[in-house]
Design an enzyme around this catalytic site. Structure first.
Site, PDB file in Angstrom:
ATOM      1  N   GLN A  33       0.821  -1.201   0.000  1.00 46.18           N
ATOM      2  CA  GLN A  33       0.000   0.000   0.000  1.00 46.18           C
ATOM      3  C   GLN A  33       0.861   1.259   0.000  1.00 46.18           C
ATOM      4  OE1 GLN A  33      -2.576   1.286   3.560  1.00 46.18           O
ATOM      5  NE2 GLN A  33      -4.024   0.800   1.936  1.00 46.18           N
ATOM      6  N   HIS A  80       0.582   5.063   0.779  1.00 41.89           N
ATOM      7  CA  HIS A  80      -0.328   5.981   1.451  1.00 41.89           C
ATOM      8  C   HIS A  80      -0.252   7.327   0.749  1.00 41.89           C
ATOM      9  CE1 HIS A  80      -2.181   8.466   4.492  1.00 41.89           C
ATOM     10  NE2 HIS A  80      -2.516   7.400   5.185  1.00 41.89           N
ATOM     11  N   HIS A  86       3.730   2.180   2.573  1.00 44.91           N
ATOM     12  CA  HIS A  86       3.129   2.253   3.890  1.00 44.91           C
ATOM     13  C   HIS A  86       2.856   0.906   4.517  1.00 44.91           C
ATOM     14  CE1 HIS A  86       0.884   4.031   7.100  1.00 44.91           C
ATOM     15  NE2 HIS A  86      -0.252   3.467   6.743  1.00 44.91           N
ATOM     16  N   ARG A 128      -5.509  -2.348   1.947  1.00 40.42           N
ATOM     17  CA  ARG A 128      -6.050  -2.276   3.295  1.00 40.42           C
ATOM     18  C   ARG A 128      -6.757  -0.945   3.505  1.00 40.42           C
ATOM     19  NH1 ARG A 128      -4.299   0.286   7.969  1.00 40.42           N
ATOM     20  NH2 ARG A 128      -2.260   0.829   7.150  1.00 40.42           N
TER      21      ARG A 128
HETATM   22  C1  FAD Z   1       3.076   5.871  10.043  1.00 46.96           C
HETATM   23  C2  FAD Z   1       2.046   4.808  10.120  1.00 46.96           C
HETATM   24  C3  FAD Z   1       0.730   5.107  10.449  1.00 46.96           C
HETATM   25  C4  FAD Z   1      -0.230   4.125  10.544  1.00 46.96           C
HETATM   26  N1  FAD Z   1      -1.509   4.473  10.889  1.00 46.96           N
HETATM   27  C5  FAD Z   1      -2.440   3.513  11.028  1.00 46.96           C
HETATM   28  C6  FAD Z   1      -3.749   3.828  11.438  1.00 46.96           C
HETATM   29  O1  FAD Z   1      -4.068   4.972  11.686  1.00 46.96           O
HETATM   30  N2  FAD Z   1      -4.636   2.844  11.580  1.00 46.96           N
HETATM   31  C7  FAD Z   1      -4.309   1.548  11.339  1.00 46.96           C
HETATM   32  O2  FAD Z   1      -5.156   0.698  11.505  1.00 46.96           O
HETATM   33  N3  FAD Z   1      -3.067   1.208  10.940  1.00 46.96           N
HETATM   34  C8  FAD Z   1      -2.120   2.154  10.780  1.00 46.96           C
HETATM   35  N4  FAD Z   1      -0.853   1.813  10.378  1.00 46.96           N
HETATM   36  C9  FAD Z   1      -0.509   0.417  10.193  1.00 46.96           C
HETATM   37  C10 FAD Z   1      -0.244  -0.252  11.520  1.00 46.96           C
HETATM   38  O3  FAD Z   1       0.252   0.674  12.437  1.00 46.96           O
HETATM   39  C11 FAD Z   1       0.762  -1.358  11.436  1.00 46.96           C
HETATM   40  O4  FAD Z   1       0.467  -2.174  10.395  1.00 46.96           O
HETATM   41  C12 FAD Z   1       0.741  -2.187  12.696  1.00 46.96           C
HETATM   42  O5  FAD Z   1       0.992  -1.363  13.792  1.00 46.96           O
HETATM   43  C13 FAD Z   1       1.743  -3.294  12.673  1.00 46.96           C
HETATM   44  O6  FAD Z   1       1.832  -3.861  13.964  1.00 46.96           O
HETATM   45  P1  FAD Z   1       2.685  -5.142  14.242  1.00 46.96           P
HETATM   46  O7  FAD Z   1       2.470  -5.492  15.656  1.00 46.96           O
HETATM   47  O8  FAD Z   1       2.359  -6.152  13.239  1.00 46.96           O
HETATM   48  O9  FAD Z   1       4.174  -4.725  13.971  1.00 46.96           O
HETATM   49  P2  FAD Z   1       5.184  -3.585  14.645  1.00 46.96           P
HETATM   50  O10 FAD Z   1       4.411  -2.735  15.547  1.00 46.96           O
HETATM   51  O11 FAD Z   1       5.877  -3.038  13.519  1.00 46.96           O
HETATM   52  O12 FAD Z   1       6.060  -4.481  15.524  1.00 46.96           O
HETATM   53  C14 FAD Z   1       7.053  -5.330  15.025  1.00 46.96           C
HETATM   54  C15 FAD Z   1       7.781  -5.922  16.184  1.00 46.96           C
HETATM   55  O13 FAD Z   1       8.583  -6.970  15.747  1.00 46.96           O
HETATM   56  C16 FAD Z   1       9.852  -6.858  16.279  1.00 46.96           C
HETATM   57  N5  FAD Z   1      10.783  -7.516  15.381  1.00 46.96           N
HETATM   58  C17 FAD Z   1      10.952  -7.318  14.055  1.00 46.96           C
HETATM   59  N6  FAD Z   1      11.909  -8.111  13.597  1.00 46.96           N
HETATM   60  C18 FAD Z   1      12.357  -8.831  14.633  1.00 46.96           C
HETATM   61  C19 FAD Z   1      13.351  -9.814  14.791  1.00 46.96           C
HETATM   62  N7  FAD Z   1      14.091 -10.221  13.784  1.00 46.96           N
HETATM   63  N8  FAD Z   1      13.555 -10.335  16.013  1.00 46.96           N
HETATM   64  C20 FAD Z   1      12.835  -9.909  17.066  1.00 46.96           C
HETATM   65  N9  FAD Z   1      11.891  -8.994  16.958  1.00 46.96           N
HETATM   66  C21 FAD Z   1      11.649  -8.463  15.754  1.00 46.96           C
HETATM   67  C22 FAD Z   1      10.076  -5.404  16.451  1.00 46.96           C
HETATM   68  O14 FAD Z   1      11.006  -5.152  17.460  1.00 46.96           O
HETATM   69  C23 FAD Z   1       8.700  -4.934  16.857  1.00 46.96           C
HETATM   70  O15 FAD Z   1       8.567  -5.059  18.257  1.00 46.96           O
HETATM   71  C24 FAD Z   1       0.113   2.793  10.278  1.00 46.96           C
HETATM   72  C25 FAD Z   1       1.425   2.473   9.949  1.00 46.96           C
HETATM   73  C26 FAD Z   1       2.388   3.456   9.853  1.00 46.96           C
HETATM   74  C27 FAD Z   1       3.765   3.102   9.450  1.00 46.96           C
END
Ligand code: FAD
Ligand code: HEM
Ligand code: SF4
Ligand code: F3S
Ligand code: FES
Lengths: 253, 143, 147, 604
Positions: free
Chosen positions: D257, D259, D370, D411
């Site tokens: 995606q 943005h 994004h 998404r």
């Molecule tokens: C700027 C921005 C704004 C957004 N706004 C929105 C919104 O308003 N609404 C919405 O619904 N979504 C939004 N999104 C999308 C959403 O925030 C993300 O898709 C979501 O937070 C991802 O969460 P996650 O827990 O999957 O990963 P993350 O929060 O990215 O966490 C990844 C975790 O994995 C760990 N990790 C990675 N690799 C390793 C490794 N090799 N070994 C150990 N640990 C590792 C990292 O340390 C981290 O703790 C936004 C995204 C961005 C970038």
């Protein structure tokens, strides 16, 4: 050829704006190699719109791969890269080169008061320990209606809005002259996070007031305001501490 | 709460010393505190001595006058200017601190209050110093 | 400003529940005493250094004259206690902040507490047992009312 | 509570045992931990301190049909999700997402999340792109939010609750491998079962093996394959890369995606919440151009559409600035008080990084990479799949790294924060339940060898190639060739670039040879994952000769349901190091689950 839009250089691209050389002096410490930290100079080509983090990246990626610092989001919301830039605690990713006096070198060193691990990296555990110690989570015995939110008026919500912004970057705690003395003080960040719950109308516990009403608690704050100046989120930290002091004197939020 | 994280509390991390870095460039808040501390300590030590010397009035008039007359020489006179300056700053800034602590908007105006403290301090000293120095050096000027 | 913190946030001792909360009351005391001291100290300085001939006028007779008046006795007594405890508590902060070595810290606190207690007693005794007209003293050193 | 004493050290490698190991401490990982932690012995391993995870960057909100401010239903939410994803969404999963959304938001509120409130004290809701009432009739206020730092508050609240439950965290540990043990079942067949993960401790450079009954991957996205991205430097797709290297499939990788509103030149995100609150996109002529493209919901059309419209405006010469290469996001007509209350952070980004005052000036914006719609395929129980249907027992994935396919080809805004909560919770629950039923799987001999070898060869590498140069070329080429618009030609171009870079990657030099906090070494390893994933993205994109959602092919500009209403499944086969992607990537398809909504033309 490709027709994608990114073909054209972005507005702030290098063509349109003059680059210039900045001297960055970094307090290095490589464990196992250096016995004592030492200052090291680097010259980097920068744009005025670049951030200090870009300068560090340029050094790491083009000159010395061993330069070590933490960073992640690069726009001031993850709290990884608090460091001392020209004598003040700042986030490297939120400090623009153009806002510094570039006729002089830029001094960069690790934040103070936490054990130095390597270059700009310090051990954050003591910092997080004091955060965890103030019980930074909602404590409420009453159950909301099944499948419903707790009700909170917009005014009650606004009461603690400021302190919900904290990103736990430690810029405040490591700028506090009292924390530097022995590191036992809870520090402004822990108090800010306690404040966030003390003044949350949904929270029903006074335990944080009790925890902070102690030798290393709020009474150690000498209102030096370094924390407030350092906070990259613009939180009125000293104000929050003052409010917690008053709450302790009153015995309730 | 025992939520010590297993991995990150591992004792194998050697604790290296915090290096000497640049002087922290704090602003009004920090420097006013530094001054408050220094003046506080200075006054405290003066007070220790002052209680002892005043106690001499219990010994004999001669002893008291002998000691007190040393206060009246010009060197001590200048010292007294420093003392009053220190007390003046400490007192005014102390009031500023009390206002920061208890006045709703104190933290907002702390910087303004610091400059007010400095201004009031200058006024105070302007009132005191000439008058005091005249008293101390008076006999030389007159005589 | 180079301070080494060997072990920030090493496990700390908590105040025992139910005991007096020295930190809180100390904090309150600093502020309350401070405000009162402003009046006391500036009054004291004004009378001693500004009124009349200022510092040159201070001698046994001058002090004796003041202490003949119970008003000044109470004034100085209050000033003595408030200021000394205020100052000592302030010094306690400094010791706690900067004395890294636990033994040294204890020692300094002991010395501080001891000297403060001695001076409080001494000062109070002087103020209340003071005789403005001691016998066998040359009259010209005494307050005028002694004769 | 387990402590360090639970671990043993053999030949310098640390061994730990947990029932459930969660990789990643973002929203998905910690949501899972809150479920699993109180039930079984759980560890969360994260390469970042939990509160540094990129969930904290999310701004706008989290969708749930609470109907707190206007009429709404989860069924409409399901429809919007399906339509927003251009019908590539698995509809059974979307239904679960929309239904459980309500509980997910209430859970967060009860955990302490400070949502903004309506005057009568309920959770406030705002508009967001693609969310509509009555199947597309009008925009609806469905996004629950906390100012413009909803993600920050979610991350903080989840971490706070992990503190409350005393969850074990291993922070700044980089998981680099998934351990699989061959197990022979009673019927004589042998299959690989996950038995743990191997991690590298950044602080000490030591290797840790975490033996576990169940493993949950929640490692987030991989936006760093692009140059202009809203993603953090640390979002290098390690988790997805690990799964890929294990020979497990990746789904729908061509869908990324873009943005619409990243700060021009930087990619820092200005949330769609701005448009939800009334911001307007304008071209250099000041025209509100979205009116032409999406007359009903205008600026609140789904992201793929808005991004494409913006790009079209720029191409047709109506971009602003000296190079006519961006459009404007205009909020000058909004009341500054509203801006301060609801959009404080993003206005500050504009001020800090572009020097633009959003109260009075429109902000230059450009599409920014994004969100990865694709990733590790899972079913609705968050169980990882080894093909279209077979579950890998004990292996789970949730969050951006996973592809349950609730997002399809595009998404909707606010559906990802929802995704991480709904499927994070499911992953945690299911992993804990699974762990209670099985014995600790044995580790294969020398479980850590592969990682030791990876790390030591990276440390020893003394080649002439700078990894920063390789990374930059990759990101530049991806931006140029595999962004909003794609063609066979551009995709082939970037394929050649990646091939070349993969060759050069073999000859990199790592300067830092130390053990402690060796971020140089880890950047080299992360670059390896980026190259692998970029290759899969581009290879999958080449194969999809249609335009759908985030994947727009100029040479095939229409959607082709007859041939491509299927998920793409990519498998690593053969020699992973061979030059030609075709030699080691095999593509397959997986049917899309369609329940209630037959594909229709997507008009807004
Ligand atoms: C700027 C921005 C704004 C957004 N706004 C929105 C919104 O308003 N609404 C919405 O619904 N979504 C939004 N999104 C999308 C959403 O925030 C993300 O898709 C979501 O937070 C991802 O969460 P996650 O827990 O999957 O990963 P993350 O929060 O990215 O966490 C990844 C975790 O994995 C760990 N990790 C990675 N690799 C390793 C490794 N090799 N070994 C150990 N640990 C590792 C990292 O340390 C981290 O703790 C936004 C995204 C961005 C970038
Ligand atoms: C004249 C009126 C005075 C006022 C209004 C005043 C006020 C204060 C206040 C409010 C504090 C607390 C500072 C803090 O907690 O941050 C303080 C600290 C202190 N005061 Fe005073 N004070 C006065 C006189 C004195 C005197 C006479 C002495 C010496 C005997 C003294 C010595 C100190 C010391 C040593 C400190 C500790 C400084 C620190 O911890 O940083 N003060 N004063
Ligand atoms: S209060 Fe501000 S400076 Fe302190 S940790 Fe939080 S965000 Fe950082
Ligand atoms: S810097 Fe320290 S002294 Fe108080 S006002 Fe801030 S905590
Ligand atoms: S890198 Fe995230 S705050 Fe600076």
């Amino acid at each position: 050829m490709s027709t994608a839009i990114a073909d054209r250089a972005p507005a702030s691209g290098p063509e349109s704006i003059q680059t210039f050389t900045v001297t960055v002096i970094i307090r290095r410490f490589l464990p196992g190699i250096d016995l004592e930290p030492r200052w090291e100079d680097f010259d980097v080509e920068m744009l005025p719109t670049d951030r200090v983090l870009d300068a560090l990246h340029k050094i790491k990626w083009e000159q010395d791969g061993s330069l070590t610092f933490r960073r992640s989001c690069a726009h001031g919301i993850c709290g990884s890269d608090a460091m001392r830039i020209n004598g003040r605690n700042r986030l490297a990713c939120k400090t623009l080169i153009k806002d510094l006096d570039i006729s002089k070198p830029i001094y960069i060193e690790a934040i103070k008061g936490l054990p130095l691990e390597k270059d700009l990296v310090v051990d954050m555990e003591p910092f997080f320990d004091s955060f965890r110690e103030v019980q930074p989570f909602l404590i409420a015995n009453s159950k909301p209606k099944e499948g419903k939110e707790r009700v909170q008026s917009p005014e009650d919500r606004a009461r603690f809005d400021d302190t919900t912004k904290c990103i736990l970057c430690a810029a405040c705690t490591s700028s506090c002259p009292i924390f530097w003395t022995d590191g036992q003080y809870f520090g402004p960040a822990a108090i800010v996070n306690a404040h966030r719950f003390i003044f949350d109308s949904r929270d029903e516990s006074n335990v944080r007031l009790d925890i902070l009403d102690d030798k290393e608690g709020v009474w150690r704050c000498r209102t030096t305001f370094n924390c407030t100046e350092a906070c990259p989120r613009g939180i009125q930290v000293t104000q929050a501490i003052a409010e917690v002091k008053q709450a302790i004197l009153r015995g309730k939020p | 709460m025992s939520d010590k994280t297993a991995g990150t509390l591992a004792p194998h991390r050697s604790r290296t010393k915090v290096p000497e870095g640049t002087l922290y460039r704090g602003r009004e808040g920090m420097w006013s505190w530094v001054l408050h501390r220094i003046t506080g300590v200075a006054i405290f030590f003066f007070l220790l001595v002052h209680i002892l010397d005043t106690a001499l009035i219990r010994v004999s008039p001669e002893a008291y006058n002998a000691v007190i007359s040393t206060y009246q020489n010009p060197v001590m006179g200048v010292g007294e200017v420093g003392l009053v300056g220190a007390i003046g700053f400490h007192a005014l800034n102390g009031i500023r601190i009390v206002l920061i602590d208890f006045w709703q908007v104190g933290t907002k105006y702390h910087r303004l209050m610091f400059y007010t403290v400095l201004a009031l301090w200058l006024v105070l000293m302007a009132g005191f110093v000439p008058r005091h120095l005249m008293n101390v050096f008076g006999e030389y000027w007159v005589g | 400003m180079s301070l080494t913190i060997e072990n920030p946030r090493a496990p700390r001792t908590r105040r025992s529940p139910g005991g007096v909360n020295w930190e809180k009351w100390g904090w309150v005391y600093m502020r309350v005493s401070g405000v009162i001291l402003v009046v006391l100290i500036f009054g004291h300085l004004f009378v001693n250094l500004i009124v009349g001939e200022g510092v040159k006028a201070i001698d046994f007779a001058f002090v004796g004259g003041k202490y003949a008046n119970p008003f000044w006795r109470i004034w100085d007594f209050a000033m003595l206690w408030l200021a000394l405890i205020h100052g000592a508590n302030g010094m306690r902060h400094l010791v706690n902040d900067y004395a890294a070595n636990e033994k040294l810290r204890k020692l300094l606190l002991l010395a501080l507490g001891g000297s403060t207690a001695v001076l409080l007693v001494l000062g109070s005794l002087v103020i209340f047992t003071f005789d403005p007209c001691p016998a066998n003293s040359p009259a010209d050193l005494l307050p005028s009312f002694c004769s | 509570m387990p402590t360090e004493s639970d671990s043993t050290v053999v030949d310098g490698v640390h061994y730990h045992q947990f029932d459930v190991v969660i990789v990643g401490a973002g929203g998905a990982g910690m949501r899972a931990a809150i479920e699993a932690g109180p039930k079984v012995k759980t560890a969360v391993i994260s390469k970042l301190y939990p509160t540094r995870s990129h969930t904290g960057a999310a701004q706008g909100g989290m969708a749930a049909a609470l109907a707190n401010v206007e009429e709404d239903s989860w069924e409409w939410h399901t429809f919007d999700t399906v339509k927003g994803g251009d019908y590539l969404v698995d509809q059974d999963a979307a239904e679960i997402l929309a239904k459980e959304a309500i509980e997910a938001v209430i859970d967060l509120e009860n955990m302490g999340l400070p949502f903004n409130r309506t005057p009568d004290g309920k959770i406030d809701q705002r508009r967001f792109g693609g969310h509509t009432a009555e199947h597309g009739k009008s925009p609806v206020r469905r996004a629950c939010y906390a100012a413009d730092r909803t993600g920050h508050m979610i991350l903080q609240t989840l971490y706070q609750n992990c503190v409350k439950f005393g969850i074990n965290f291993f922070n700044e540990y980089y998981v680099l491998d998934l351990v699989m043990t061959p197990v022979t079942a009673s019927d004589g067949t042998t299959s690989d079962k996950p038995s743990g993960v191997v991690a590298y401790d950044l602080a000490t450079g030591e290797i840790h093996v975490f033996q576990a009954k169940a493993v949950i991957f929640a490692t987030g996205g991989f936006g760093k394959i692009y140059k202009t991205t809203s993603n953090a430097h640390t979002l290098t797709g390690d988790g997805v890369g690990i799964i890929w290297r294990k020979g497990l499939p990746l789904e729908d990788m061509e869908f990324f995606q873009f943005h619409p509103t990243g700060l021009a030149g930087l990619g820092i995100l200005l949330s769609e919440a701005a448009r939800g609150e009334g911001a307007i996109l304008r071209n250099s002529e000041g025209e509100r151009f979205m009116e032409r493209y999406a007359p009903t919901i205008k600026d609140l059309a789904p992201r793929d559409i808005v991004a494409r419209c913006m790009a079209t405006e720029i191409r047709e010469g109506r971009g602003g600035g000296p190079n006519k290469d961006y459009v404007y996001l205009d909020i000058t007509h909004l009341d500054p008080a509203v801006i301060d209350a609801k959009l404080p952070d993003i206005t500050e980004f504009a001020r800090t990084y572009l020097g633009v005052e959003p109260y009075t000036e429109p902000v230059p914006v450009l599409p920014t990479a994004h969100y990865a719609m694709g990733g590790i395929p899972t079913n609705v129980n968050a169980e990882v799949l080894s093909d279209n249907t077979t579950v890998v027992p004990g292996l789970y994935a949730a969050g951006e790294c996973a592809c349950v396919s609730v997002h399809g080809s595009n998404r909707l805004g606010t559906n990802s924060l929802l995704d991480i909560n709904v499927f994070g919770k499911r992953a945690g629950n299911n992993a804990a339940a699974y762990a209670l039923t099985v014995d600790m799987p044995p580790l294969p001999p020398n479980a850590a060898d592969w990682v030791i070898n990876l790390v030591e060869s990276a440390r020893a590498s003394n080649g002439t190639e700078r990894l920063s140069a390789i990374r930059k070329e990759l990101q530049d080429s991806m931006d140029r060739n595999a962004q909003v618009f794609r063609t066979d030609e551009t995709l082939n171009e970037v394929t050649r670039v990646i091939e070349n870079l993969r060759e050069r990657y073999k000859n990199i030099g790592v300067q830092d040879k130390g053990k402690r906090f060796n971020t140089d070494l880890l950047e080299a390893i992360e670059l390896g994952f980026l190259l692998d994933l970029a290759e899969v993205v581009v290879y999958s994109a080449l194969s999809r000769k249609e335009s759908r959602g985030g994947h727009f092919r100029e040479d095939y500009p229409t959607r082709d349901d007859a041939n491509y209403l299927v998920h793409t499944m990519a498998y690593l086969t053969g020699d992973a190091h061979s030059a030609d992607a075709g030699d080691h990537i095999r593509l397959d398809t997986k049917p899309v689950v369609i329940t209630n909504y037959q594909p229709m033309e997507r008009k807004y």
